[in-house]
Design an enzyme around this catalytic site. Structure first.
Site, PDB file in Angstrom:
ATOM      1  N   ASP A  48     -25.536  -6.570  -5.550  1.00 43.39           N
ATOM      2  CA  ASP A  48     -25.635  -5.309  -4.810  1.00 43.39           C
ATOM      3  C   ASP A  48     -24.570  -4.292  -5.222  1.00 43.39           C
ATOM      4  OD1 ASP A  48     -23.643  -6.900  -3.702  1.00 43.39           O
ATOM      5  OD2 ASP A  48     -24.741  -7.268  -1.855  1.00 43.39           O
ATOM      6  N   ASN A  56     -23.775 -11.280  10.287  1.00 47.67           N
ATOM      7  CA  ASN A  56     -25.117 -11.144  10.885  1.00 47.67           C
ATOM      8  C   ASN A  56     -26.164 -11.942  10.103  1.00 47.67           C
ATOM      9  OD1 ASN A  56     -25.327  -9.694   8.541  1.00 47.67           O
ATOM     10  ND2 ASN A  56     -25.891  -7.753   9.507  1.00 47.67           N
ATOM     11  N   HIS A 106     -26.671 -11.708   6.781  1.00 48.69           N
ATOM     12  CA  HIS A 106     -27.197 -11.073   5.561  1.00 48.69           C
ATOM     13  C   HIS A 106     -26.779 -11.851   4.321  1.00 48.69           C
ATOM     14  CE1 HIS A 106     -23.567  -8.088   5.130  1.00 48.69           C
ATOM     15  NE2 HIS A 106     -23.365  -9.122   4.373  1.00 48.69           N
ATOM     16  N   GLU A 124     -30.245  -7.103   5.305  1.00 52.95           N
ATOM     17  CA  GLU A 124     -29.820  -7.155   6.701  1.00 52.95           C
ATOM     18  C   GLU A 124     -30.952  -7.733   7.559  1.00 52.95           C
ATOM     19  OE1 GLU A 124     -26.780  -6.619   7.056  1.00 52.95           O
ATOM     20  OE2 GLU A 124     -26.066  -4.635   6.446  1.00 52.95           O
TER      21      GLU A 124
HETATM   22  C1  F6R Z   1     -21.527  -9.178  -1.653  1.00 51.45           C
HETATM   23  C2  F6R Z   1     -22.641  -9.478  -0.762  1.00 51.45           C
HETATM   24  C3  F6R Z   1     -22.439  -9.762   0.693  1.00 51.45           C
HETATM   25  C4  F6R Z   1     -21.212 -10.619   0.999  1.00 51.45           C
HETATM   26  C5  F6R Z   1     -21.066 -10.837   2.500  1.00 51.45           C
HETATM   27  C6  F6R Z   1     -19.834 -11.643   2.842  1.00 51.45           C
HETATM   28  O1  F6R Z   1     -21.989  -8.913  -2.961  1.00 51.45           O
HETATM   29  O2  F6R Z   1     -23.745  -9.477  -1.214  1.00 51.45           O
HETATM   30  O3  F6R Z   1     -23.587 -10.398   1.198  1.00 51.45           O
HETATM   31  O4  F6R Z   1     -21.331 -11.843   0.332  1.00 51.45           O
HETATM   32  O5  F6R Z   1     -21.021  -9.605   3.150  1.00 51.45           O
HETATM   33  O6  F6R Z   1     -18.711 -10.901   2.512  1.00 51.45           O
HETATM   34  P1  F6R Z   1     -17.237 -11.531   2.512  1.00 51.45           P
HETATM   35  O7  F6R Z   1     -17.204 -12.507   1.389  1.00 51.45           O
HETATM   36  O8  F6R Z   1     -16.327 -10.368   2.278  1.00 51.45           O
HETATM   37  O9  F6R Z   1     -17.047 -12.193   3.844  1.00 51.45           O
END
Ligand code: F6R
Length: 239
Positions: A68, A134, A136, A141
């Site tokens: 992403d 959440n 994701h 989402e």
């Molecule tokens: C990042 C991504 C997100 C993160 C998620 C957890 O490329 O796709 O899904 O993996 O938001 O983020 P952290 O690791 O910062 O807790």
């Protein structure tokens, strides 16, 4: 099938994640890697850099596709995911930079182009994932409908709050992002989901043991044939 590995320290967490990626590259130097950003994989990337420097692993023939990117941040913005990947990993290993791909959040057309690029590349050998509070994965989402291919999404307030720690203020966190869709993520040969910290315990339990629902996108991983989950004791506390 989901194979859960619980580790006892930050060091073990990073070594386990990096070890799985390094073994893949040792058996298949041309592996196609699906990569993630965020706090979770930072130590894993550091460990991979170490393994590269020690001569244990090479990325020379590998290629990578990131999950992403924010919409509206230029590539050289301190918080762009392209910059994150260059600084945390790509600049320190031997992967040819042209083999690395991060989607562009500039337009729907750019998202469609990323889908075509992924189709042309073939199956991702290993997709690394973190998980949002959440549920994701990527920036898919919770929602009534999930999308298969790469697309632009509006970020949840919870996601923007979680990522505000990297920006001067919450107002500066982009409202939209481009993300690989659930369809592409689930097509990977193997998925490596990593989570650490007590704040992830509830969502990890929901995702791995709760009902399979688009309201918790990570729960769809239960339908995949080959998922490895690496958790520290805190994130695995409710399993
Ligand atoms: C990042 C991504 C997100 C993160 C998620 C957890 O490329 O796709 O899904 O993996 O938001 O983020 P952290 O690791 O910062 O807790």
């Amino acid at each position: 099938m989901i194979n859960i590995i619980k580790v006892n320290s930050e060091q073990q967490f990073n070594e386990t994640g990096a070890g799985i990626i390094a073994s893949l590259l040792q058996s298949n130097p041309r592996a196609i890697l699906g990569l993630a950003t965020g706090g979770t994989p930072v130590g894993v990337y550091q460990k991979l850099v170490e393994l590269y420097r020690e001569g244990v692993v090479s990325f020379k023939q590998a290629s990578s596709y990131n999950l992403d990117e924010y919409v509206g941040l230029p590539e050289n913005h301190p918080e762009s995911y392209r910059r994150f990947m260059n600084e945390k990993l790509f600049n320190h290993i031997d992967i040819p930079i042209e083999n690395t791909h991060v989607p562009s959040g500039n337009s729907e057309k750019a998202a469609e182009e990323y889908t075509r690029l992924l189709e042309k590349a073939g199956q991702i050998d290993l997709q690394l994932l973190g998980v949002g509070h959440n549920g994701h994965i990527g920036f898919n989402e919770p929602s009534e409908n999930l999308h298969g291919p790469t697309h632009i999404v509006e970020l949840d307030e919870l996601t923007r709050q979680a990522n505000a720690r990297y920006f001067p203020s919450i107002e500066e966190v982009p409202t939209h992002a481009v993300t690989m869709g659930i369809g592409t993520i689930l097509q990977a040969k193997q998925i490596l989901l990593m989570a650490k910290g007590a704040d992830k315990a509830e969502i990890v339990a929901k995702a791995l043991k709760g009902p399979i629902t688009t309201q918790c996108p990570a729960s769809l991983l239960q339908t995949h044939a080959n998922v490895v989950v690496v958790l520290d004791q805190a994130a695995g506390g409710l399993l």
